[in-house]
Design a protein around this motif. Structure first.
Motif: not given
Lengths: 433, 261
Positions: A381, A398-399, A402-403
């Protein structure tokens, strides 16, 4: 007390296989972390032998039944047996780290309560004999019953009938002690009222808390429970809501800080037509145990429930637990329910337990679904995002952002959303060190 | 005019059996406006070359160099390479949980350009590019590659190519797994990006069929980690007819000696 080392079991052949906490060759090991010295640690595998045979899901005098409906509820502490860690509802919790919440009289000073509320809201401090106590909740486990037996005074917050609050009720529960203590909060949303109550838990505390939430007919209430404790805190919180006719209840749990946090939100429909949303967000760092057990009791027809809990884990021995129980009783025709848990594992050394339980006693329902997914953010990723020019730290954030944002967005209070977004950023920044 | 120059590149990976050399001295020069096709049988090291250019940590460069307009690419981190203008359309794009396409595209564009794109034109550009690649509008709200089919993933790679406007695009078997319609759509996207005149393309493929839609200026045949033959587009036609057999020295097979590059 004998020194009990954490039982690290092997998977596969007795060779140099990797160890995983809590697993043996035979599968999951019930609560190896729970040998707390007061109870003899099971000498054989807990999945077999005497210790398992003696185990009943009722945990006491209740119906020894695997159904959630059979679980013992009682206001009396003595009805609950001493915990062994093998009980269905305690098997993931490291009892040794409960700091006596399950064994001692909870006589320490409870976290101080300060409330700021918009006009119209009543805030009272009442004694144990107040008749609103016990209207929405009844302990479902020993730690909750222990708090019920020991709390000295309760805070009662009432949103009056047909009142729409234009800002939130902010309740700050500030801990400043390390002695095991008991807390009690009652929130009443009277008929056709609309309101939002934020319970902010902070400071250092060892506390078992009962929160009773009453939604009278047609009420709309959001309760946000923030666990932003200091790293040494231990917090068990039973938050039980009784949902009146056509009432709408939204409950959001946010657990970020604390050594051990165990929140058990329960919603019971007391009349038809109700709607319940249980949302949760948690971010466990190294060594943290964050546990959430949700329960929606569809005891009435034509009610809707939706449960969504999302968690991120990073660091050695970060442990999260989500157990979601949904019970659709025989009479609850027309029920529409869904529950989901998603976990994002950011580093090695974490453990996420996720157990969706769905019991359906009638086929005459609109829908019933459950889902659970635990995935990891891995090097591929990272490579993908970095290959698009995004620096590593930005990619990671970011991940996670966002999650978790999906839950934060449900709160609908901009200032609070912003604060939580920042809190998540801080968690991430801590992980970079 | 930019130049991506690969010189005598040797690359190895760690396997359970020890270190294995995959690329055994590759040299290539690509200039803006050129399309180079790298063709070869499975296991010849084509994808290793692509991943090495992008900086995948699995691959270790043991000797040789990659430079972009004289700058040492091998010294750059993965994200620095992308910001310098190298784009890799991946063979197997991964699903990234928790990040919507919209958010991802904007974040990447901001990183590459060094400033956030003007919101209005950006949204319009994304929409138009998605339309041309026949990507459903609702993909914008979905997580990156999550639940996308193989063909959808490849289209999304080309979408990024068109939006990020790199100096050099490396397309790693973008054509594999695509049906004819999708292959056309994807090829058109690459051609659009190429037509801007600001991009050089390194097209890695096992099959010749994508070369019906994307015309290479140069064709390099890769066998066993080396370029064994080079030529113009006519070489691709020959490969279509003859396959790779004549380059492979299989047991007992009578093969023509490979031409060393």
């Amino acid at each position: 007390m004998t020194e009990t080392t954490t039982e690290k079991a092997r998977i596969g052949a007795p060779s140099a296989q990797p160890y995983i906490n809590g697993f043996t060759e035979e599968g999951e090991n019930l609560s190896p972390i729970n040998a707390d010295g007061t109870v003899a640690a099971p000498s054989s595998g807990p999945l077999a032998g005497d210790s398992a045979k003696g185990h009943s899901h009722g945990g006491g005098v209740g119906v020894p039944d695997s159904s959630r409906a059979g679980r013992l509820t009682s206001y009396k502490l003595e009805d609950f047996k001493a915990l062994t860690g093998l009980e269905e509802d305690w098997r993931f919790t490291p009892l040794r780290r409960l700091r006596g919440l399950h064994t001692e009289a909870l006589s320490g000073a409870a976290p101080s309560v300060s409330v700021s509320a918009p006009e119209g809201v009543t805030v009272e401090t009442v004694g144990r004999d107040d008749n609103r106590i016990g209207t929405a909740g009844i302990p479902e486990d020993r730690v909750s019953a222990n708090a019920w037996a020991n709390f000295k005074e309760a805070t009662v917050i009432t949103v009056p009938a047909e009142t729409s609050l234009d800002s939130e009720v902010s309740v700050v529960l500030a801990g400043n002690g390390s002695e095991a203590s008991a807390q009690h909060v009652v929130i009443v949303a009277e008929k056709f009222s609309k309101g939002l109550v934020v319970l902010g838990h902070e400071g250092s505390a060892v506390v078992s808390e009962n929160v009773e939430i009453v939604l009278e007919d047609g009420a709309e209430l959001t309760v946000v429970s923030l666990q932003e404790w200091n790293d040494d805190s231990v917090h068990a919180s039973s938050q039980q809501a009784k949902i009146g006719r056509d009432a709408k209840f939204k409950h959001i749990t946010v657990s970020l800080g604390g050594n051990l946090v165990r929140v058990t939100p329960t919603a019971r429909f007391a009349a038809p037509g109700g709607e319940v949303e249980l949302f949760g967000l948690y971010f466990a760092d190294a060594g943290q145990h964050l546990e959430h057990r949700t329960y929606v009791d569809h005891a009435q027809p034509n009610c809707v429930s939706n449960v969504l809990y999302k968690g991120a884990l990073q660091g050695k021995d970060a442990h999260t637990v989500w157990v979601g129980d949904v019970l659709i009783q025989k009479q609850a025709e027309g029920t529409d329910s869904y529950e989901k848990n998603q976990n994002l594992v950011l580093t090695d050394g974490c453990r996420a337990d996720s157990v969706p339980n769905l019991e359906i006693e009638t086929g005459l329902i609109e829908g019933a679904g459950h889902a659970s997914a635990t995935g990891r953010f891995d090097d591929e990723h990272l490579f993908y995002l970095m290959a698009r020019g995004i620096p590593e730290d930005v990619a990671r954030r970011l991940v996670v952002r966002g999650f978790l944002n999906e839950i934060i967005q449900k709160i609908k209070v901009p200032a609070l959303e912003e604060r939580l977004t920042e809190a998540v950023e801080r968690e991430l920044a801590a992980g970079d060190n | 005019m930019s130049t991506l120059e690969i010189k005598d590149l040797h690359v190895s990976i760690e396997t359970e059996q020890g270190t294995k050399e995959i690329l055994k001295g590759v040299s290539l020069t690509i200039k803006t406006g050129e399309t180079h096709a790298i063709m070869g049988p499975n296991g010849s090291g084509k994808s290793t070359l692509a991943s090495t250019i992008a900086g995948h940590p699995r691959y270790t460069v043991t000797s040789g160099s990659i430079t972009l307009d004289g700058e040492d690419v091998l010294e750059m981190s993965v994200d620095e390479r992308a910001r310098a203008g190298v784009f890799l359309a991946m063979q197997y794009p991964v699903e990234v949980p928790g990040v919507t396409m919209t958010n991802f595209l904007r974040t990447a564009k901001t990183a590459i350009d060094g400033e956030a794109p003007a919101l209005r034109t950006w949204t319009k550009d994304v929409k138009a590019a998605m339309q041309e690649l026949r990507i459903d509008a609702d993909f914008a709200q979905r997580n990156v590659n999550e639940g996308f089919s193989g063909g959808e993933k490849k289209r999304v790679e080309i979408l990024q190519l068109e939006l990020f406007k790199p100096k050099f695009a490396v397309l790693d078997e973008t054509d594999s797994g695509l049906d004819v319609d999708a292959l056309k759509v994807v090829s058109e996207g690459v051609n659009r990006a190429h037509a801007t005149g600001n991009m050089g393309t390194l097209l890695i493929t096992h099959y010749t069929r994508i070369l019906r839609y994307i015309k290479p200026d140069f064709v390099h045949v890769f066998v066993d980690g080396k370029v064994v033959e080079e030529g113009g587009p006519e070489l691709a036609d020959r490969l279509e007819e003859e396959g790779y057999d004549r380059y492979l020295s299989g047991a007992g097979a009578a093969v023509a000696p490979a031409v060393q590059a």
